[in-house]
Design an enzyme around this catalytic site. Structure first.
Site, PDB file in Angstrom:
ATOM      1  N   ARG A  27      53.024  32.042  57.506  1.00 41.78           N
ATOM      2  CA  ARG A  27      52.478  30.904  56.734  1.00 41.78           C
ATOM      3  C   ARG A  27      53.571  30.087  56.049  1.00 41.78           C
ATOM      4  NH1 ARG A  27      46.795  31.331  54.935  1.00 41.78           N
ATOM      5  NH2 ARG A  27      45.755  32.258  56.713  1.00 41.78           N
ATOM      6  N   ARG A  31      50.338  25.381  51.780  1.00 46.10           N
ATOM      7  CA  ARG A  31      50.025  24.692  50.517  1.00 46.10           C
ATOM      8  C   ARG A  31      51.042  24.865  49.410  1.00 46.10           C
ATOM      9  NH1 ARG A  31      44.047  26.894  50.153  1.00 46.10           N
ATOM     10  NH2 ARG A  31      45.210  28.527  51.203  1.00 46.10           N
ATOM     11  N   ARG A  40      48.323  17.034  54.608  1.00 41.82           N
ATOM     12  CA  ARG A  40      46.961  17.522  54.767  1.00 41.82           C
ATOM     13  C   ARG A  40      45.964  16.532  54.162  1.00 41.82           C
ATOM     14  NH1 ARG A  40      43.923  20.981  51.202  1.00 41.82           N
ATOM     15  NH2 ARG A  40      42.222  21.979  52.315  1.00 41.82           N
ATOM     16  N   ASP A  77      45.720  27.544  63.661  1.00 40.91           N
ATOM     17  CA  ASP A  77      44.990  28.622  63.008  1.00 40.91           C
ATOM     18  C   ASP A  77      44.473  29.574  64.073  1.00 40.91           C
ATOM     19  OD1 ASP A  77      43.969  29.213  60.100  1.00 40.91           O
ATOM     20  OD2 ASP A  77      42.426  29.875  61.497  1.00 40.91           O
ATOM     21  N   TYR A 154      35.494  37.545  62.257  1.00 41.43           N
ATOM     22  CA  TYR A 154      35.105  36.224  61.735  1.00 41.43           C
ATOM     23  C   TYR A 154      33.885  35.677  62.476  1.00 41.43           C
ATOM     24  CZ  TYR A 154      39.359  35.898  58.946  1.00 41.43           C
ATOM     25  OH  TYR A 154      40.321  36.114  58.006  1.00 41.43           O
TER      26      TYR A 154
HETATM   27  O1  CP3 Z   1      52.365  30.860  59.670  1.00 35.38           O
HETATM   28  C1  CP3 Z   1      52.284  29.635  59.760  1.00 35.38           C
HETATM   29  O2  CP3 Z   1      52.940  28.856  59.016  1.00 35.38           O
HETATM   30  C2  CP3 Z   1      51.452  29.028  60.863  1.00 35.38           C
HETATM   31  C3  CP3 Z   1      50.156  28.603  60.496  1.00 35.38           C
HETATM   32  C4  CP3 Z   1      49.016  29.590  60.323  1.00 35.38           C
HETATM   33  C5  CP3 Z   1      47.885  29.258  59.547  1.00 35.38           C
HETATM   34  N1  CP3 Z   1      46.965  30.238  59.685  1.00 35.38           N
HETATM   35  C6  CP3 Z   1      47.740  28.028  58.769  1.00 35.38           C
HETATM   36  C7  CP3 Z   1      46.682  27.952  57.754  1.00 35.38           C
HETATM   37  C8  CP3 Z   1      48.787  30.844  60.884  1.00 35.38           C
HETATM   38  C9  CP3 Z   1      49.690  31.681  61.728  1.00 35.38           C
HETATM   39  C10 CP3 Z   1      47.470  31.245  60.480  1.00 35.38           C
HETATM   40  C11 CP3 Z   1      46.831  32.502  60.922  1.00 35.38           C
HETATM   41  C12 CP3 Z   1      45.567  32.912  60.321  1.00 35.38           C
HETATM   42  N2  CP3 Z   1      44.493  32.151  59.980  1.00 35.38           N
HETATM   43  C13 CP3 Z   1      45.209  34.259  60.088  1.00 35.38           C
HETATM   44  C14 CP3 Z   1      46.052  35.451  60.428  1.00 35.38           C
HETATM   45  C15 CP3 Z   1      47.173  35.642  59.501  1.00 35.38           C
HETATM   46  C16 CP3 Z   1      46.774  35.996  58.119  1.00 35.38           C
HETATM   47  O3  CP3 Z   1      47.155  35.252  57.210  1.00 35.38           O
HETATM   48  O4  CP3 Z   1      46.143  37.037  57.958  1.00 35.38           O
HETATM   49  C17 CP3 Z   1      43.920  34.274  59.536  1.00 35.38           C
HETATM   50  C18 CP3 Z   1      43.140  35.495  59.096  1.00 35.38           C
HETATM   51  C19 CP3 Z   1      43.470  32.944  59.492  1.00 35.38           C
HETATM   52  C20 CP3 Z   1      42.140  32.464  59.050  1.00 35.38           C
HETATM   53  C21 CP3 Z   1      42.255  31.533  57.946  1.00 35.38           C
HETATM   54  N3  CP3 Z   1      42.750  30.254  58.040  1.00 35.38           N
HETATM   55  C22 CP3 Z   1      41.901  31.753  56.600  1.00 35.38           C
HETATM   56  C23 CP3 Z   1      41.335  33.052  56.054  1.00 35.38           C
HETATM   57  C24 CP3 Z   1      42.171  30.560  55.912  1.00 35.38           C
HETATM   58  C25 CP3 Z   1      41.832  30.221  54.490  1.00 35.38           C
HETATM   59  C26 CP3 Z   1      42.931  30.527  53.607  1.00 35.38           C
HETATM   60  C27 CP3 Z   1      42.781  29.877  52.281  1.00 35.38           C
HETATM   61  O5  CP3 Z   1      43.544  30.316  51.429  1.00 35.38           O
HETATM   62  O6  CP3 Z   1      41.969  28.952  52.082  1.00 35.38           O
HETATM   63  C28 CP3 Z   1      42.754  29.664  56.823  1.00 35.38           C
HETATM   64  C29 CP3 Z   1      43.240  28.308  56.535  1.00 35.38           C
HETATM   65  C30 CP3 Z   1      44.702  28.050  56.735  1.00 35.38           C
HETATM   66  N4  CP3 Z   1      45.393  28.383  57.866  1.00 35.38           N
HETATM   67  C31 CP3 Z   1      45.575  27.381  55.855  1.00 35.38           C
HETATM   68  C32 CP3 Z   1      46.812  27.292  56.482  1.00 35.38           C
HETATM   69  C33 CP3 Z   1      48.064  26.631  55.992  1.00 35.38           C
HETATM   70  C34 CP3 Z   1      45.189  26.799  54.513  1.00 35.38           C
HETATM   71  C35 CP3 Z   1      44.415  25.561  54.800  1.00 35.38           C
HETATM   72  C36 CP3 Z   1      44.590  24.502  53.781  1.00 35.38           C
HETATM   73  O7  CP3 Z   1      45.523  23.682  53.906  1.00 35.38           O
HETATM   74  O8  CP3 Z   1      43.767  24.482  52.861  1.00 35.38           O
END
Ligand code: CP3
Length: 351
Positions: A27, A31, A40, A77, A154
């Protein structure tokens, strides 16, 4: 395509010698960076950002402009696959991901299709191509997917979950139906990762975020076996180089040995296990990635440096370590702590 100027991550993942320990962060685009929040907001919402290859490319490169990171990771994602399979992904502000049409019956699972990446997720393929072009050989690009098990949680729960009640209900009461779903997802993930590799991804990581919620026996049957199958179906070489694979199961340390035998080149560790002990267990079979507790990044820089040093010393000498967090970076981390971490890892690497 031109040769890589910095191939430390590729070398460390293949346990070849490196000058210093390479580092990237799960990640790393997100944010905690004000420039991410700006893009975003301009995109409107998170999924519009993912679906726009130019903007996805822009945020992928943002952390590399700030920090001396050794790899880029595709901005996307894991839930793009279920979205493309028709479940209707959306994000509720502050509540995480949600599906409009979660899998609620056996008919839902039976009629679910299999992903054809070129047809169903062209925006991801286009983003990979664009990022590779813009990186211009600076560092390798990591592609990724969720594991079938993690995606299934999910899709069945309809969003994030603490206890996976519905998914485990299915697992223990109708395992064959869950296997049918996992099978379709394994075929989909294989196609998805191979499409990313064909478009230029030089490493791929499988995120098995919720594998650690399973019992030892269930982990093997419902998560690891499917990842093993995916690994066996991946393109192993592209552009004259091996494409290393990383398996990250959060909470997977008790099964480290089995994960190391899955056919991956590296195992991602969360922060719970001592990385030196992990290395003793797996020997030279695979490389290790990790494993700083992401919470450390909220502490003063001196603490960040001390904790990074502890991990570098625990791993010890020799190649096969890619420094990372034990899970994704949180939105409230001050960016200067990331700068301190990257600097510390490079300067304190055990030669
Ligand atoms: O690593 C990176 O920089 C690449 C981008 C990436 C994102 N999600 C961006 C993201 C990667 C590799 C993921 C994987 C992902 N997504 C996982 C597996 C890894 C982990 O963290 O366990 C999972 C379970 C998800 C599902 C997911 N996507 C969730 C649970 C959320 C919400 C998180 C939150 O805090 O609101 C997301 C959204 C998400 N994916 C964001 C980002 C940067 C936040 C979105 C935003 O800008 O509000």
């Amino acid at each position: 395509m031109r040769a890589l100027r910095n191939d430390r991550v590729l070398r460390a993942l293949m346990r070849q010698p490196v000058d210093v320990t390479p580092i990237w962060l799960m990640r790393q685009a997100g944010r905690y960076l004000p420039e991410y929040r700006a893009v975003r907001q301009a995109a409107g919402d998170f999924m519009s950002l993912c679906r726009n290859p130019e903007r996805a490319c822009e945020v992928t490169l943002q952390p590399l402009a700030r920090f001396d990171l050794d790899a880029a990771i595709l901005f996307s994602d894991i839930l793009t696959i279920p979205d493309a399979l028709g479940l209707g992904l959306y994000f509720e502000e502050g509540e995480g991901p949600r599906f409009r049409k979660p899998l609620r019956s056996s008919a839902d699972i039976e009629k679910l299709g299999v992903l054809d990446t070129a047809r169903d997720l062209p925006y991801v393929v286009e983003a990979v191509r664009l990022i590779r072009r813009e990186l211009n050989g600076a560092v390798p690009l990591i592609g990724f997917s969720g594991s079938p098990w993690t995606l299934a949680t999910y899709m069945i729960e309809g969003g994030s979950s603490r206890d996976f009640v519905r998914t485990k209900q299915l697992l223990y009461s109708d395992p064959q139906l869950l296997h049918l779903l996992l099978d379709k997802l394994a075929v989909s993930v294989t196609d998805y990762l191979n499409a990313q590799i064909a478009a230029g991804a030089q490493v791929v990581q499988i995120f098995d975020t919720w594998g650690g919620a399973l019992s030892a026996a269930a982990y093997r049957e419902f998560s690891l076996d499917y990842m093993t199958r995916i690994l066996a179906g991946l393109t192993r070489e592209a552009e004259g180089r091996v494409v290393p694979t990383i398996v990250f199961t959060k909470g997977g340390s008790p099964w480290l040995d089995a994960i190391a035998s899955s056919g991956c080149d590296a195992v991602g560790l969360d922060w719970c296990m001592d990385i030196g002990q992990a290395r003793e267990q797996i020997g030279t079979r695979v490389a290790l990635q990790g494993n700083l507790d992401p919470a450390v990044l909220r502490a003063p820089a001196t603490v960040v440096v001390a904790e990074a040093s502890r991990i570098l010393r625990a791993f010890g000498t020799g190649s096969g370590h890619v420094f990372n967090l034990g899970h994704g970076i949180s939105p409230d981390v001050p960016p200067d702590r990331v700068a301190a971490l990257v600097e510390a890892v490079h300067s304190m690497s055990v030669k």
